[in-house]
Design an enzyme around this catalytic site. Structure first.
Site, PDB file in Angstrom:
ATOM      1  N   ASP A 258       6.859  -5.289  -7.446  1.00 55.74           N
ATOM      2  CA  ASP A 258       5.841  -4.179  -7.135  1.00 55.74           C
ATOM      3  C   ASP A 258       6.681  -2.499  -8.290  1.00 55.74           C
ATOM      4  O   ASP A 258       6.051  -2.214  -8.934  1.00 55.74           O
ATOM      5  CB  ASP A 258       5.489  -3.356  -6.526  1.00 55.74           C
ATOM      6  CG  ASP A 258       5.033  -4.790  -5.104  1.00 55.74           C
ATOM      7  OD1 ASP A 258       5.234  -5.306  -4.785  1.00 55.74           O
ATOM      8  OD2 ASP A 258       3.731  -4.694  -5.519  1.00 55.74           O
TER       9      ASP A 258
HETATM   10  C1  LIG Z   1       2.556 -10.511  -8.920  1.00 62.11           C
HETATM   11  S1  LIG Z   1       2.025  -9.344  -7.888  1.00 62.11           S
HETATM   12  C2  LIG Z   1       3.575  -8.418  -7.471  1.00 62.11           C
HETATM   13  C3  LIG Z   1       3.566  -7.782  -5.833  1.00 62.11           C
HETATM   14  O1  LIG Z   1       2.268  -7.401  -5.722  1.00 62.11           O
HETATM   15  C4  LIG Z   1       2.230  -8.084  -3.850  1.00 62.11           C
HETATM   16  O2  LIG Z   1       1.707  -6.650  -2.866  1.00 62.11           O
HETATM   17  P1  LIG Z   1       0.412  -6.295  -2.465  1.00 62.11           P
HETATM   18  O3  LIG Z   1      -0.157  -7.611  -1.781  1.00 62.11           O
HETATM   19  O4  LIG Z   1       0.118  -5.394  -1.737  1.00 62.11           O
HETATM   20  O5  LIG Z   1       0.087  -6.091  -3.836  1.00 62.11           O
HETATM   21  C5  LIG Z   1       3.345  -8.061  -4.020  1.00 62.11           C
HETATM   22  O6  LIG Z   1       4.466  -7.544  -3.460  1.00 62.11           O
HETATM   23  C6  LIG Z   1       3.756  -9.246  -5.162  1.00 62.11           C
HETATM   24  O7  LIG Z   1       4.902  -9.817  -5.351  1.00 62.11           O
END
Ligand SMILES: CSC[C@H]1O[C@H](OP(=O)(O)O)[C@H](O)[C@@H]1O
Length: 386
Positions: A258
């Protein structure tokens, strides 16, 4: 992923699949306003760092495309200054939807840069709006091809790394955390894209993935994607990573991100740090796969990355692939999995992300290639990566 995409823009409709109710229900929701886009990101109807950046961009595209068709013309299209006064607060508002994923900020900054450069070029308001529409579409459209490039870089590197470690570079078992496939991006995925590439290259043994509580990106979304892609896979509970490494041959851990700091410290879904520590203990390569828009050079190390804490109640609700779909409209299971009362909620710790120190990361894969640390260094120097 065949059939299911996180976002679709067809004609005059912008829609997202509601990821709160997957896999039990496939429900597409129309996004008709900036406010609805902000809510969809904040409530995690759509999630995944690249996907939320794409939705924010396409929400502005949709808004301005509708405006150009209106008669009479809205006042904010009367002059470049009026348009700037209208668009800048929209970009600022979209950026507030979730704090950790830097892709959202990178997209709003990129659109603001387009706005500023079009303003100084002396264009009239309609032409500036058209520039913003083109840039917003580009931000969403370029994601899939970038993911395919990263996945090949990372997959080919892992095959050679396994050979350097005395392996065959074949039948590779890879563990991933959370969901980083088509549902988290505009297509193909990042870490799950690397796994998909290995499968397509006949180099994959099995994909292992954690359930990733409490939102269950793994047991609900990654499970769905791997099944659709017909990739052999094994789901484990988040607490089982150590046992998996003790009793099964895992060749690598591949995760998304992220936000990646300048020194390589990486914020990713909660549970990633646990897997990294255990991977180091078992001498398993740990790979981060993320587009350059995830690298935040303004942040020197992980200590400065804002970590989102989700509502305490979300940590108490049951979401899982096999539970009956008795979810409410927000996708929340109607019962709590632990005995709590509202007054207990302030006793719940629910960070949505954690930070993995660069020293635990073997390689960082972007569309520019594979970054590794210099010999004897415990951190990366990503300053030259963009
Ligand atoms: C390629 S997605 C990057 C990242 O986003 C996800 O978090 P969330 O589901 O809370 O948006 C997850 O940390 C992924 O690795």
């Amino acid at each position: 992923m065949p059939g299911l995409t996180s976002i679709r823009m067809t004609g005059d409709k912008l829609e997202i699949v509601n990821q709160l109710v997957l896999p039990h229900t496939t429900e597409y929701i129309e996004i008709n306003s900036i406010e609805q886009a902000h809510d969809a990101i904040k409530s995690m109807k759509i999630r995944g760092a690249p996907a939320i950046a794409s939705l924010a961009s396409l929400a502005l595209v949709f808004h301005l495309s509708q405006a150009l068709e209106l008669s009479p013309t809205p006042e904010y299209l009367a002059s470049p200054e009026a348009l700037q006064g209208h668009v800048t607060p929209i970009l600022d508002f979209l950026y507030t939807a979730r704090p950790t994923a830097v892709n959202l900020g990178a997209a709003t900054r990129r659109l603001n840069k387009t706005l500023q450069s079009s303003l100084v070029s002396g264009k009239h308001a309609r032409a500036i709006a058209e520039d913003l529409i083109a840039e917003g579409r580009l931000i969403a459209d370029e994601d899939e091809s970038r993911n395919r490039k990263m996945s090949k870089w990372g997959g080919d590197w892992l095959v050679e790394e396994d050979k350097r470690n005395g392996g065959s570079g074949e039948v590779l078992n890879v563990l991933t955390v959370c969901n980083t496939g088509s549902l988290a991006t505009s297509g193909y995925g990042t870490a799950l894209g690397l796994i998909t590439y290995l499968h397509e290259s006949s180099k994959l043994g099995k994909a292992y993935y954690t359930q990733t509580a409490p939102y269950h990106q793994g047991s609900r979304l990654t499970a769905l994607e791997l099944k659709a892609l017909q990739i052999p896979s094994v789901m484990i509970c988040d607490t089982m990573v150590g046992s998996l490494f003790q009793h099964h041959k895992i060749h690598a851990v591949a995760v998304g991100a992220d936000r990646v700091a300048r020194n390589g410290d990486t914020a990713n879904k909660i549970g990633t740090y646990n897997a990294a520590v255990l991977a180091a203990r078992h001498k398993i390569p740990f790979i981060v796969v993320a587009p350059i828009s995830t690298v935040d050079l303004d942040v020197a190390d992980g200590a400065s990355i804002p970590i989102e804490h989700r509502p305490p109640l979300e940590a108490c609700l049951v979401r899982g692939a096999l539970y009956p779909p008795s979810f409410d409209s927000q996708g929340n299971k109607q019962q709590a999995q632990v005995m709590i009362t509202p007054s207990d909620l302030d006793g719940i710790y629910n960070p949505s992300f954690d930070v993995t120190p660069a020293e635990l990361i073997t390689a960082i894969v972007t569309e520019k290639g594979v970054a590794v640390k210099k010999e004897g260094e415990s951190t990366f120097d990503l300053s030259g990566i963009v």
